[in-house]
Scaffold this motif. Structure first.
Motif, PDB file in Angstrom:
ATOM      1  N   LEU A  62     -60.389  35.073 -33.228  1.00 53.26           N
ATOM      2  CA  LEU A  62     -60.856  36.390 -33.638  1.00 53.26           C
ATOM      3  C   LEU A  62     -59.679  37.258 -34.053  1.00 53.26           C
ATOM      4  N   LEU A  63     -59.898  38.056 -35.083  1.00 55.25           N
ATOM      5  CA  LEU A  63     -58.870  38.955 -35.599  1.00 55.25           C
ATOM      6  C   LEU A  63     -59.362  40.392 -35.523  1.00 55.25           C
ATOM      7  N   ASP A  64     -58.427  41.310 -35.254  1.00 59.13           N
ATOM      8  CA  ASP A  64     -58.794  42.719 -35.303  1.00 59.13           C
ATOM      9  C   ASP A  64     -58.969  43.131 -36.765  1.00 59.13           C
ATOM     10  N   PRO A  65     -59.610  44.274 -37.034  1.00 56.21           N
ATOM     11  CA  PRO A  65     -59.895  44.662 -38.429  1.00 56.21           C
ATOM     12  C   PRO A  65     -58.664  44.724 -39.324  1.00 56.21           C
ATOM     13  N   ARG A  66     -57.500  45.110 -38.783  1.00 54.12           N
ATOM     14  CA  ARG A  66     -56.304  45.189 -39.628  1.00 54.12           C
ATOM     15  C   ARG A  66     -55.803  43.796 -40.003  1.00 54.12           C
ATOM     16  N   LYS A  67     -55.710  42.897 -39.028  1.00 50.62           N
ATOM     17  CA  LYS A  67     -55.264  41.537 -39.329  1.00 50.62           C
ATOM     18  C   LYS A  67     -56.283  40.828 -40.223  1.00 50.62           C
ATOM     19  N   PHE A  68     -57.553  41.116 -39.977  1.00 51.21           N
ATOM     20  CA  PHE A  68     -58.592  40.530 -40.824  1.00 51.21           C
ATOM     21  C   PHE A  68     -58.440  41.022 -42.262  1.00 51.21           C
ATOM     22  N   ALA A  69     -58.112  42.305 -42.421  1.00 50.24           N
ATOM     23  CA  ALA A  69     -57.894  42.857 -43.766  1.00 50.24           C
ATOM     24  C   ALA A  69     -56.705  42.184 -44.437  1.00 50.24           C
ATOM     25  N   ASP A  70     -55.636  41.924 -43.671  1.00 52.15           N
ATOM     26  CA  ASP A  70     -54.473  41.237 -44.241  1.00 52.15           C
ATOM     27  C   ASP A  70     -54.859  39.844 -44.737  1.00 52.15           C
ATOM     28  N   ARG A  71     -55.689  39.145 -43.958  1.00 52.01           N
ATOM     29  CA  ARG A  71     -56.147  37.823 -44.389  1.00 52.01           C
ATOM     30  C   ARG A  71     -57.046  37.938 -45.618  1.00 52.01           C
ATOM     31  N   LEU A  72     -57.875  38.970 -45.642  1.00 53.66           N
ATOM     32  CA  LEU A  72     -58.740  39.174 -46.804  1.00 53.66           C
ATOM     33  C   LEU A  72     -57.916  39.422 -48.064  1.00 53.66           C
TER      34      LEU A  72
ATOM     35  N   ALA B 177     -58.305  37.228 -51.224  1.00 52.92           N
ATOM     36  CA  ALA B 177     -58.684  37.863 -52.487  1.00 52.92           C
ATOM     37  C   ALA B 177     -57.640  37.602 -53.566  1.00 52.92           C
ATOM     38  N   ALA B 178     -56.359  37.595 -53.171  1.00 52.66           N
ATOM     39  CA  ALA B 178     -55.308  37.306 -54.147  1.00 52.66           C
ATOM     40  C   ALA B 178     -55.440  35.879 -54.669  1.00 52.66           C
ATOM     41  N   ALA B 179     -55.743  34.933 -53.761  1.00 51.93           N
ATOM     42  CA  ALA B 179     -55.944  33.543 -54.191  1.00 51.93           C
ATOM     43  C   ALA B 179     -57.171  33.426 -55.090  1.00 51.93           C
ATOM     44  N   ASP B 180     -58.245  34.123 -54.714  1.00 51.92           N
ATOM     45  CA  ASP B 180     -59.457  34.098 -55.542  1.00 51.92           C
ATOM     46  C   ASP B 180     -59.196  34.729 -56.911  1.00 51.92           C
ATOM     47  N   THR B 181     -58.412  35.794 -56.921  1.00 55.32           N
ATOM     48  CA  THR B 181     -58.083  36.449 -58.188  1.00 55.32           C
ATOM     49  C   THR B 181     -57.281  35.516 -59.083  1.00 55.32           C
TER      50      THR B 181
ATOM     51  N   GLU C 138     -60.056  42.391 -53.582  1.00 53.12           N
ATOM     52  CA  GLU C 138     -58.669  42.632 -53.167  1.00 53.12           C
ATOM     53  C   GLU C 138     -58.425  44.126 -52.953  1.00 53.12           C
ATOM     54  N   LYS C 139     -58.974  44.949 -53.839  1.00 55.92           N
ATOM     55  CA  LYS C 139     -58.833  46.396 -53.681  1.00 55.92           C
ATOM     56  C   LYS C 139     -59.486  46.867 -52.388  1.00 55.92           C
ATOM     57  N   ASP C 140     -60.685  46.334 -52.105  1.00 54.81           N
ATOM     58  CA  ASP C 140     -61.371  46.708 -50.871  1.00 54.81           C
ATOM     59  C   ASP C 140     -60.604  46.213 -49.650  1.00 54.81           C
TER      60      ASP C 140
ATOM     61  N   ARG D 237     -57.370  45.818 -49.410  1.00 55.26           N
ATOM     62  CA  ARG D 237     -56.225  46.717 -49.222  1.00 55.26           C
ATOM     63  C   ARG D 237     -56.689  48.068 -48.674  1.00 55.26           C
ATOM     64  N   LEU D 238     -57.877  48.495 -49.087  1.00 53.20           N
ATOM     65  CA  LEU D 238     -58.431  49.739 -48.561  1.00 53.20           C
ATOM     66  C   LEU D 238     -58.661  49.628 -47.056  1.00 53.20           C
ATOM     67  N   ARG D 239     -59.031  48.440 -46.596  1.00 51.46           N
ATOM     68  CA  ARG D 239     -59.292  48.225 -45.174  1.00 51.46           C
ATOM     69  C   ARG D 239     -58.046  48.383 -44.312  1.00 51.46           C
ATOM     70  N   THR D 240     -56.864  48.296 -44.918  1.00 48.35           N
ATOM     71  CA  THR D 240     -55.633  48.446 -44.139  1.00 48.35           C
ATOM     72  C   THR D 240     -55.301  49.910 -43.880  1.00 48.35           C
ATOM     73  N   THR D 241     -56.028  50.834 -44.502  1.00 47.97           N
ATOM     74  CA  THR D 241     -55.773  52.259 -44.318  1.00 47.97           C
ATOM     75  C   THR D 241     -56.721  52.820 -43.263  1.00 47.97           C
ATOM     76  N   PRO D 242     -56.376  53.974 -42.680  1.00 50.43           N
ATOM     77  CA  PRO D 242     -57.244  54.540 -41.633  1.00 50.43           C
ATOM     78  C   PRO D 242     -58.614  54.937 -42.177  1.00 50.43           C
ATOM     79  N   ILE D 243     -59.628  54.689 -41.384  1.00 54.24           N
ATOM     80  CA  ILE D 243     -60.982  55.096 -41.739  1.00 54.24           C
ATOM     81  C   ILE D 243     -61.231  56.494 -41.180  1.00 54.24           C
ATOM     82  N   SER D 244     -61.981  57.299 -41.919  1.00 59.54           N
ATOM     83  CA  SER D 244     -62.316  58.658 -41.500  1.00 59.54           C
ATOM     84  C   SER D 244     -63.830  58.809 -41.459  1.00 59.54           C
TER      85      SER D 244
END
Length: 529
Positions: free
Chosen positions: A227-237, A241-245, A381-383, A385-392
């Motif tokens: 299991l990964l926390d949301p930040r590490k999961f975002a890094d994997r995403l 996404a870069a590979a898919d792109t 990929e944009k989404d 990277r967005l996940r690595t920023t704080p949510i409000s």
């Protein structure tokens, strides 16, 4: 997006600004939440030794290795007190830095509320006030409010900005980041730690869900998924996404090359078809001419026999007509064979042309699909990277809605239910400041702003001068009571949990989003005054 106006503050010059920097304080070790720190100027330095001795003593010091102080743990957030003319920087350990400031003078008040650093420029110049320099500018609204280096005389003196002493302005520039919260209060408030079951918790994600697809890859049922926390999961995403792109871009490139080849094949097939059509038309014309010649020769060869009444009166044939007939028959047979061959070739050319056209259409289809795949992968990929920023998150009692943004970008809105809506909720900012339970849960701190309902009522009477705000009766709820009164659908909580990590914030307020909350490039903000 709200119109990006220049920051509405004047800096009176670098010399005066740096002279005022002596007012900022160098704090000691981090203090616990709520601990009061007096804002006193630094004590005067001891009398300097004679210049010659100072130079001799400076040599060993110059050889000493410079050791930089470690950076404080993130996230950081700022609390500005207009009453005390001070700014305090906090993290999960408590007070990190503290300094004197100068806020808006009468007639140009600094807004009170909950804001976010939404822009930074090391050297900004005002486009409202004679191109005035504003070093170390950190913007909190697009209407012209920012923190920046300026003269700090010990009282409100700006046009709405928060002026910082020189030394502290540069230090704060090195500490803070875009997306970190700034609270502006009428008087001193301090954060406190809070734990409550209604505070959102991060959702741990299965690592395999963010891994690039591989042929023949299998996961053992016996092994427990990581299991990964949301930040590490975002890094994997992001990696996925870069590979898919890249794969989609290569597929698009291959499809474009296939289109170019198919277009050439279509052109060649079309040329072959035109040639086959011309050949078939020529063969048909020749066959028709040969058939006509044969009929003429046959008629000529048979005419004497028809014209003769009796065999005795028939003339003796010299054999020329019969020979002409036979030659015409051979020519007719040859022309018919040529026509059949030309027709066969025409049918083949038509089939080849249709096949080449189908190949071209398929290449175009694959190119369109690849283009869509590139766009989808780029969006993913944009989404990511967005996940690595704080949510409000903002829960507004006035709107009875929950607003969600991440990376200064709107994500979604949803209904929210507030129990006892006629009672004041208050304005509370909850910030996820640290992890606990082995990195599976978050620690929260809360800053509550005092209610100023009397002033709000007075301002609302000035129609057109201030934005409308919610007015409720009774004392404001405590942070825990405010959380108790909120009801949000589980699917909304789940969507928030997937993106929630350190630096995430939740505002619970009677107020709606401020007019400073634009479409893109701004965070969820609440203005109380």
């Amino acid at each position: 997006m709200a119109r990006r106006r220049g920051v509405a503050c004047v800096v009176s010059g670098f010399a005066a600004a740096f002279a005022a920097s002596a007012l900022w304080l160098e704090p000691g070790p981090a203090l616990a939440f709520g601990e009061d720190v007096a804002l006193q100027p630094e004590p005067p330095a001891a009398e300097a030794p004679p210049a010659r001795k100072a130079r001799r003593r400076a040599k060993p010091a110059a050889r000493e290795k410079r050791v930089e102080a470690p950076s404080p743990d993130r996230p950081l957030f700022a609390v500005i007190s207009i009453g005390n003319q001070s700014i305090s920087i906090y993290n999960h350990n408590g007070l990190v830095e503290r300094s004197m400031v100068s806020t808006g003078m009468p007639g140009h008040p600094t807004p009170e509320g909950m804001f976010t650093i939404i822009g930074r420029e090391r050297m900004h110049h005002s486009n409202l006030y004679s191109n005035a320099p504003m070093p170390f500018m950190q913007r909190i609204t697009w209407s012209g409010v920012a923190m920046h280096l300026g003269v700090v005389p010990g009282h409100p003196a700006s046009h709405g900005c928060i002026r910082l002493p020189g030394g502290f302005a540069s230090k704060l520039w090195g500490l803070t980041r875009i997306g970190e919260r700034v609270v502006i209060s009428p008087h001193e408030v301090a954060p406190t730690e809070i734990s409550h079951p209604s505070l959102p918790s991060p959702k741990m994600q299965i690592e395999a869900a963010a891994e690039p697809a591989t042929d023949g890859a299998t996961v053992s049922d016996a092994s427990e998924p990581k299991l990964l926390d949301p930040r590490k999961f975002a890094d994997r995403l992001i990696v996925k996404a870069a590979a898919d792109t890249a794969a989609a871009a290569q597929a698009a490139k291959d499809a474009d090359a296939a289109i170019a080849g198919a277009r050439q094949n279509v052109a060649r097939a079309a040329a072959d078809l035109r040639a086959a059509e011309a050949a078939q038309a020529s063969a048909k014309s020749k066959a028709e001419a040969a058939a006509k010649s044969f009929e003429t020769a046959r008629t000529a060869a048979e005419r004497p026999a028809v014209a003769s009444a009796t065999p005795e009166t028939a003339p003796v044939s010299d054999g020329k007509a019969e020979a002409a007939k036979e030659a015409a028959a051979v020519a007719k047979t040859s022309a018919e064979a040529a026509l059949a061959e030309a027709t066969t070739q025409l049918d083949a050319a038509k089939a080849a042309s249709a096949a080449r056209a189908a190949e071209f259409s398929d290449a175009v289809r694959r190119s369109k699909e690849a283009t869509l795949a590139v766009a989808a992968a780029s969006k993913a990929e944009k989404d990511a990277r967005l996940r690595t920023t704080p949510i409000s998150v903002l829960v507004s009692k006035k709107d009875r809605k929950v607003y969600v943004r991440q990376g200064l970008t709107p994500l979604f809105e949803a209904p929210a239910t507030i129990r006892d809506p006629e009672m004041a909720l208050g304005s509370h900012l909850f910030i996820a400041t640290a992890t606990e339970n082995g990195g599976k849960d978050l620690k929260w701190s809360v800053v509550s702003l005092p209610a100023r309902y009397a002033e709000a009522r007075s301002e609302r009477r000035k129609k057109g001068l201030v934005e409308e705000r919610s007015i409720s009766r009774g004392p404001a709820s405590s942070p825990a009571e405010a959380l108790d009164r909120i009801e949000i659908a589980q699917d909304v909580r789940d969507r928030i949990a997937e993106r929630l990590w350190l630096g995430g914030s939740l505002i619970v307020s009677d107020q709606p989003p401020s007019v400073e909350t634009g479409a893109v490039g701004t965070d969820l903000t609440v203005k109380l005054r």
